[in-house]
Design a protein around this motif. Structure first.
Motif, PDB file in Angstrom:
ATOM      1  N   THR A 450      12.836  -1.141  -8.842  1.00 36.05           N
ATOM      2  CA  THR A 450      11.822  -0.485  -9.662  1.00 36.05           C
ATOM      3  C   THR A 450      12.113   1.009  -9.768  1.00 36.05           C
ATOM      4  O   THR A 450      12.970   1.537  -9.066  1.00 36.05           O
ATOM      5  CB  THR A 450      10.437  -0.625  -9.028  1.00 36.05           C
ATOM      6  OG1 THR A 450      10.457   0.075  -7.780  1.00 36.05           O
ATOM      7  CG2 THR A 450      10.064  -2.067  -8.804  1.00 36.05           C
ATOM      8  N   LEU A 451      11.325   1.657 -10.586  1.00 39.22           N
ATOM      9  CA  LEU A 451      11.389   3.119 -10.606  1.00 39.22           C
ATOM     10  C   LEU A 451      10.608   3.656  -9.397  1.00 39.22           C
ATOM     11  O   LEU A 451       9.941   2.915  -8.692  1.00 39.22           O
ATOM     12  CB  LEU A 451      10.862   3.685 -11.926  1.00 39.22           C
ATOM     13  CG  LEU A 451       9.362   3.835 -12.150  1.00 39.22           C
ATOM     14  CD1 LEU A 451       9.109   4.472 -13.500  1.00 39.22           C
ATOM     15  CD2 LEU A 451       8.621   2.543 -12.017  1.00 39.22           C
ATOM     16  N   LEU A 452      10.712   4.969  -9.229  1.00 44.38           N
ATOM     17  CA  LEU A 452      10.149   5.579  -8.017  1.00 44.38           C
ATOM     18  C   LEU A 452       8.666   5.890  -8.250  1.00 44.38           C
ATOM     19  O   LEU A 452       8.301   7.008  -8.606  1.00 44.38           O
ATOM     20  CB  LEU A 452      10.942   6.862  -7.739  1.00 44.38           C
ATOM     21  CG  LEU A 452      11.072   7.331  -6.302  1.00 44.38           C
ATOM     22  CD1 LEU A 452      12.026   8.504  -6.223  1.00 44.38           C
ATOM     23  CD2 LEU A 452       9.767   7.668  -5.658  1.00 44.38           C
ATOM     24  N   ASP A 453       7.837   4.910  -8.088  1.00 41.74           N
ATOM     25  CA  ASP A 453       6.402   5.125  -8.286  1.00 41.74           C
ATOM     26  C   ASP A 453       5.642   3.995  -7.580  1.00 41.74           C
ATOM     27  O   ASP A 453       5.628   2.851  -8.043  1.00 41.74           O
ATOM     28  CB  ASP A 453       6.063   5.148  -9.782  1.00 41.74           C
ATOM     29  CG  ASP A 453       4.568   5.316 -10.010  1.00 41.74           C
ATOM     30  OD1 ASP A 453       3.866   5.773  -9.098  1.00 41.74           O
ATOM     31  OD2 ASP A 453       4.097   4.972 -11.115  1.00 41.74           O
ATOM     32  N   GLU A 454       5.026   4.335  -6.470  1.00 45.96           N
ATOM     33  CA  GLU A 454       4.381   3.303  -5.651  1.00 45.96           C
ATOM     34  C   GLU A 454       3.233   2.620  -6.386  1.00 45.96           C
ATOM     35  O   GLU A 454       2.987   1.424  -6.201  1.00 45.96           O
ATOM     36  CB  GLU A 454       3.897   3.897  -4.323  1.00 45.96           C
ATOM     37  CG  GLU A 454       5.006   4.150  -3.300  1.00 45.96           C
ATOM     38  CD  GLU A 454       5.911   5.313  -3.642  1.00 45.96           C
ATOM     39  OE1 GLU A 454       5.503   6.167  -4.455  1.00 45.96           O
ATOM     40  OE2 GLU A 454       7.031   5.389  -3.110  1.00 45.96           O
ATOM     41  N   LEU A 478       5.743   3.776   5.181  1.00 52.49           N
ATOM     42  CA  LEU A 478       4.289   3.700   5.290  1.00 52.49           C
ATOM     43  C   LEU A 478       3.582   4.931   4.712  1.00 52.49           C
ATOM     44  O   LEU A 478       2.539   4.815   4.062  1.00 52.49           O
ATOM     45  CB  LEU A 478       3.927   3.518   6.778  1.00 52.49           C
ATOM     46  CG  LEU A 478       2.461   3.458   7.163  1.00 52.49           C
ATOM     47  CD1 LEU A 478       1.746   2.327   6.448  1.00 52.49           C
ATOM     48  CD2 LEU A 478       2.323   3.276   8.681  1.00 52.49           C
ATOM     49  N   ALA A 479       4.149   6.116   4.930  1.00 53.43           N
ATOM     50  CA  ALA A 479       3.489   7.348   4.455  1.00 53.43           C
ATOM     51  C   ALA A 479       3.288   7.315   2.947  1.00 53.43           C
ATOM     52  O   ALA A 479       2.370   7.958   2.429  1.00 53.43           O
ATOM     53  CB  ALA A 479       4.303   8.570   4.840  1.00 53.43           C
ATOM     54  N   TYR A 480       4.134   6.578   2.248  1.00 54.73           N
ATOM     55  CA  TYR A 480       4.088   6.637   0.783  1.00 54.73           C
ATOM     56  C   TYR A 480       3.145   5.608   0.168  1.00 54.73           C
ATOM     57  O   TYR A 480       2.941   5.605  -1.044  1.00 54.73           O
ATOM     58  CB  TYR A 480       5.503   6.525   0.204  1.00 54.73           C
ATOM     59  CG  TYR A 480       6.431   7.540   0.835  1.00 54.73           C
ATOM     60  CD1 TYR A 480       5.993   8.856   1.032  1.00 54.73           C
ATOM     61  CD2 TYR A 480       7.696   7.204   1.293  1.00 54.73           C
ATOM     62  CE1 TYR A 480       6.797   9.796   1.657  1.00 54.73           C
ATOM     63  CE2 TYR A 480       8.505   8.143   1.912  1.00 54.73           C
ATOM     64  CZ  TYR A 480       8.055   9.429   2.092  1.00 54.73           C
ATOM     65  OH  TYR A 480       8.840  10.361   2.722  1.00 54.73           O
ATOM     66  N   VAL A 481       2.580   4.751   0.990  1.00 55.14           N
ATOM     67  CA  VAL A 481       1.596   3.819   0.444  1.00 55.14           C
ATOM     68  C   VAL A 481       0.334   4.597   0.044  1.00 55.14           C
ATOM     69  O   VAL A 481      -0.428   4.187  -0.819  1.00 55.14           O
ATOM     70  CB  VAL A 481       1.273   2.695   1.452  1.00 55.14           C
ATOM     71  CG1 VAL A 481       0.251   3.121   2.491  1.00 55.14           C
ATOM     72  CG2 VAL A 481       0.742   1.472   0.730  1.00 55.14           C
ATOM     73  N   HIS A 482       0.162   5.749   0.700  1.00 58.00           N
ATOM     74  CA  HIS A 482      -1.049   6.524   0.420  1.00 58.00           C
ATOM     75  C   HIS A 482      -1.063   7.059  -1.003  1.00 58.00           C
ATOM     76  O   HIS A 482      -2.119   7.329  -1.560  1.00 58.00           O
ATOM     77  CB  HIS A 482      -1.203   7.648   1.440  1.00 58.00           C
ATOM     78  CG  HIS A 482      -1.303   7.110   2.835  1.00 58.00           C
ATOM     79  ND1 HIS A 482      -2.406   6.434   3.286  1.00 58.00           N
ATOM     80  CD2 HIS A 482      -0.409   7.079   3.852  1.00 58.00           C
ATOM     81  CE1 HIS A 482      -2.190   6.030   4.533  1.00 58.00           C
ATOM     82  NE2 HIS A 482      -0.988   6.404   4.881  1.00 58.00           N
ATOM     83  N   VAL A 509       2.935  -7.419   0.437  1.00 60.92           N
ATOM     84  CA  VAL A 509       3.472  -6.061   0.320  1.00 60.92           C
ATOM     85  C   VAL A 509       4.173  -5.742   1.627  1.00 60.92           C
ATOM     86  O   VAL A 509       3.526  -5.618   2.674  1.00 60.92           O
ATOM     87  CB  VAL A 509       2.335  -5.039   0.073  1.00 60.92           C
ATOM     88  CG1 VAL A 509       2.925  -3.653  -0.144  1.00 60.92           C
ATOM     89  CG2 VAL A 509       1.482  -5.451  -1.120  1.00 60.92           C
ATOM     90  N   ARG A 510       5.484  -5.670   1.578  1.00 62.80           N
ATOM     91  CA  ARG A 510       6.244  -5.298   2.780  1.00 62.80           C
ATOM     92  C   ARG A 510       6.277  -3.778   2.883  1.00 62.80           C
ATOM     93  O   ARG A 510       6.585  -3.097   1.907  1.00 62.80           O
ATOM     94  CB  ARG A 510       7.669  -5.835   2.712  1.00 62.80           C
ATOM     95  CG  ARG A 510       7.795  -7.349   2.794  1.00 62.80           C
ATOM     96  CD  ARG A 510       9.282  -7.778   2.782  1.00 62.80           C
ATOM     97  NE  ARG A 510      10.080  -6.898   3.586  1.00 62.80           N
ATOM     98  CZ  ARG A 510      10.998  -6.050   3.091  1.00 62.80           C
ATOM     99  NH1 ARG A 510      11.255  -6.007   1.807  1.00 62.80           N
ATOM    100  NH2 ARG A 510      11.664  -5.250   3.895  1.00 62.80           N
ATOM    101  N   ILE A 511       5.970  -3.277   4.057  1.00 59.01           N
ATOM    102  CA  ILE A 511       5.995  -1.821   4.237  1.00 59.01           C
ATOM    103  C   ILE A 511       6.732  -1.520   5.536  1.00 59.01           C
ATOM    104  O   ILE A 511       6.402  -2.062   6.595  1.00 59.01           O
ATOM    105  CB  ILE A 511       4.569  -1.230   4.319  1.00 59.01           C
ATOM    106  CG1 ILE A 511       3.736  -1.658   3.090  1.00 59.01           C
ATOM    107  CG2 ILE A 511       4.635   0.290   4.420  1.00 59.01           C
ATOM    108  CD1 ILE A 511       2.300  -1.164   3.124  1.00 59.01           C
ATOM    109  N   ALA A 512       7.721  -0.654   5.438  1.00 58.95           N
ATOM    110  CA  ALA A 512       8.429  -0.220   6.639  1.00 58.95           C
ATOM    111  C   ALA A 512       7.682   0.986   7.199  1.00 58.95           C
ATOM    112  O   ALA A 512       7.329   1.893   6.447  1.00 58.95           O
ATOM    113  CB  ALA A 512       9.867   0.148   6.272  1.00 58.95           C
TER     114      ALA A 512
END
Ligand SMILES: Cc1ncc(C[n+]2csc(CCOP(=O)(O)OP(=O)(O)O)c2C)c(N)n1
Length: 735
Positions: A450-454, A478-482, A509-512
């Motif tokens: 995807t493009l860079l946009d959560e 994880l910080a970027y889910v916000h 939704v997998r989140i590292a």
């Protein structure tokens, strides 16, 4: 006099006095293929919408209605509906009542007035939300309900539009959207500025720019104002007329024929070219923003009157008379008839039962179960072919990242509707190789960079799930889910609730995340707070601590999504991805051979893992905390003679409260080890649990400090460590 009644009188007076305005646009119905019958039917829907607004205000004043954001001035949504098909999924603005009313004519047996009035009255019989909210929506009419958060439905509309091409590539049958369906997403002019909306426009255009099918119409209902803030004159056109890969169409939402022309052109373009369109429809907002809003506090009398002069219902009447489709008397008859009809059924609707218990309210938080079409077990021939080069490695102990990567491949093999999407998940295989080889094995149609946009990534997942796919999306850290949390909190997790379980968006939704990374420090890559997920009703939050568990838990998540239609966050502790050893270098105790589907005991939702059966102390932990607690346990046993059990929560939501009380039963002490920040961490819930359910059991906690994570060697200073766990355990036992 109430603003709605003043406009009503103007309408009636205009018709009775024969002083109908000149239509604002000269385009003729036959030029755009709008038949007389269609005009009359569309006008009828407009009248229903207008009268519904008037009635809702009256019901609110009597304390019998609970929603007054009106659609007056936006009634040409009915003409838009005329240009779209029933199988074109519509994510609607809150002023688009006329769209739903008119669309209902495409399906026999619909009762839109009754349905909407039940919704205004918050009746438990409201067929879309079951009395939980006034939302525009209908399962039968392919209109998923939207929340009040403006623009938050646009990322999923992009996802739904994108999913049509994917479903076609995967040859999926029976998806809600057909091969030539399109998607409609409407919103207001102020909302068009929201970063969520801007992200959606950009994502749709970014995809279309590189030839990806994106059959989507963004409909901006531009009434020139958002509550009290004026949109700069000409702003919407200036901002959207010349965007790359986004066709711009303008129409007057004051005029039925021109609205239909614009909508038909937009729908045709999206349907035949599979490209996105920005349909800019000029509207007016009559009677202010909502019930209690007094426009006179921020608009001049002249401005308010100028809008009232441009009432689209009067223009529709002018059109019908001009075309000889209806006389003024017939128009007045329809207008009065719809008023009387709504008043009559409104009185019945307000008497229908309301939600009366907490269990009735919460009944749709978790979607209904459905039959599992296919187990998580692919055929052995398929597996042999796919894993030909990996089979020798699979029998040897491996770390979590590699085990997860095989588990993902097995799930993709078992379920042809699974897609994987996220930043860099394609050929690179993700930052930590967890999606390695998936792109090579399943192709770009199923493994999507995807493009860079959560927000867009989660929107893609939600929208694709609306269309029968099982998305496994990835958020890189994880910080970027916000950046995008509302897509989970306000959108994905609320859909079942607000649609009475009729609409769902099962997804993983997998989140590292989490801390303890060696050599890659700093807060943003080691974020250690899960508070944002802890209070989302219905959300499943999984956090494996080791590879063998991770595989079985991921499989359970797939089952939960497919069978129970759940929204799941699968949190992967980065520091444990490549961890091989537990106590000493080379012991390989944190590795496992790959368990083929069906070979190992499944790990069910909420089921904790229990290591040992000592009773001196139970350590309750998860993720890295569990790993460190296992190290501490050896020291406590060998050097201090303590007999412990160490419990891995595995699932942070829902918590298996009974299971945890049972797992700690007989223990003399409990120590909770939580790697997340003290405030808002899981340890708070656990402390409360033990205090309430096991009041005599001494319980304490060791948590991370309320701090962000620094760089370098300081990265672990604020976190629990093996040694601090040993110290806390000794203190707990010795008192
Ligand atoms: C994210 C978010 N912020 C604020 C609000 C409060 N709010 C509700 S409607 C609205 C104005 C929207 O204006 P516009 O998009 O022009 O639509 P209109 O009401 O004019 O049709 C605002 C600020 C909201 N619902 N969602």
């Amino acid at each position: 006099m109430d603003a709605a009644e003043a406009i009503h009188e103007k309408f009636v007076a205009g018709l009775k006095g024969g002083t109908l305005p000149r239509r604002p646009v000269a385009v003729q119905p036959d030029e755009v293929g709008l038949s007389r019958e269609a005009m009359v039917e569309t006008f009828y829907s407009q009248c229903v919408s207008r009268q519904m607004d008037r009635l809702s205000r009256k019901l609110q004043a009597r304390g019998e209605g609970f929603y007054t954001i009106g659609s007056s001035g936006h009634e040409n949504n009915a003409a838009v509906a005329e240009a779209f098909r029933l199988d074109d999924m519509a994510f609607l603005h809150y002023r688009s009542n006329a769209f739903q009313i008119h669309r209902s004519k495409q399906l026999p047996g619909q009762t839109p007035c009754w349905d909407m009035l039940l919704s205004f009255a918050a009746s438990a019989e409201d067929p879309i939300s079951g009395g939980r909210h006034k939302v525009i929506g209908s399962k039968a009419l392919n209109i998923p309900p939207q929340t009040s958060t403006i623009a938050s439905h646009l990322p999923k509309a992009v996802g739904a539009a994108f999913s049509i091409g994917i479903a076609r590539t995967l040859k999926l049958e029976d998806t809600p959207l057909r091969r030539d369906s399109i998607v409609l997403a409407s919103f207001g002019d102020a909302s068009a500025n929201h970063s969520t909306a801007q992200g959606a426009f950009n994502t749709a255009a970014w995809a279309a720019y590189q030839g990806t099918p994106m059959p989507l119409v963004f409909l901006c209902e531009d009434n020139g104002i958002g509550i009290s803030t004026r949109t700069p004159r000409g702003w919407i056109e200036a901002a959207f007329r010349d965007r790359p890969a986004l066709k711009y169409v303008r129409c007057s939402g004051l005029d039925m024929v021109d609205s239909y022309r614009g909508a038909a052109e937009a729908a045709h373009h999206a349907r035949t070219r599979r490209q996105p369109v920005f349909l800019h429809m000029d509207c007016i907002r009559l009677y202010g923003h909502a019930g209690s809003d007094v426009q006179a506090t921020y608009l001049t009398k002249a401005q308010i009157e100028a809008d009232e002069e441009r009432d689209p219902l009067l223009y529709s009447a002018a059109l019908l008379v001009e075309q000889g489709a209806m006389s003024t008397a017939q128009i007045l008859d329809i207008y009065a008839e719809t008023e009387a009809m709504l008043a009559r059924i409104g009185e019945q609707a307000i008497k229908r039962p309301k939600l009366t218990s907490s269990s009735a309210v919460t009944a749709s938080l978790v979607p209904p179960k459905r039959a599992l079409a296919q187990a998580n077990t692919p055929s052995s021939e398929d597996r042999r072919a796919l894993f030909a080069r990996d089979s020798a490695m699979m029998d040897k102990p491996q770390h979590m990242a590699r085990l997860l990567s095989w588990a993902l491949a097995d799930l993709m093999l078992a379920h042809k509707n699974v897609i994987v999407a996220g930043e860099d998940v394609g050929p690179k295989g993700g930052v930590y190789n967890v999606t390695a080889k998936l792109h090579e094995r399943f192709g770009p149609g199923r493994v999507i960079n995807t493009l860079l946009d959560e927000q867009s990534i989660l929107g893609l997942g939600i929208g694709a799930a609306h269309n029968g796919l099982l998305p496994i999306t990835e958020i890189q850290f994880l910080a970027y889910v916000h950046n995008a949390e509302d897509q989970l909190r306000g959108e994905a997790a609320t859909l079942s609730f607000f649609s009475d379980g009729q609409y769902t968006n099962p997804m993983i939704v997998r989140i590292a995340g989490l801390g303890y990374q060696k050599g890659f420090g700093g807060h943003f890559h080691n974020d250690n707070s899960l508070a944002v997920f802890r209070d989302i009703p219905g959300l499943v939050l999984a956090c494996p601590s080791n590879g063998a568990d991770a595989v079985e838990m991921l499989r359970e998540c797939a089952r939960l999504a497919l069978e129970e239609q759940r929204v799941i966050v699968f949190l992967e502790p980065i520091a444990l991805y490549m961890t091989r050893d537990l106590h000493v270098e080379g012991d390989a105790l944190w590795t496992a051979p790959y368990p083929a589907p069906g070979a190992a005991k499944p790990i069910r939702l909420a089921e904790p893992g229990v290591h040992g059966d000592g009773t001196d102390l139970a350590i309750v932990s998860y993720g890295n905390g569990y790993y460190l607690s296992r190290q501490a346990e050896k020291i406590l046993a060998e050097q201090h003679g303590l007999k412990l059990r160490v419990i891995d929560l595995r699932w942070l939501a829902p918590l298996d409260e009974d299971g945890l009380i049972a797992a700690t039963s007989g223990c003399k002490n409990v120590l909770i080890v939580d790697e997340c920040r003290r405030t808002g961490s899981q340890s708070e819930a656990l402390m409360a649990l033990f205090a309430e359910r096991a009041p005599g059991l001494p319980c304490r906690r060791l948590t991370a400090e309320d701090s962000f994570i620094p760089l370098g060697r300081a990265a672990t200073l604020t976190l629990p460590s093996r040694d601090s766990i040993v110290a806390a355990a000794l203190e707990a036992v010795r008192g």
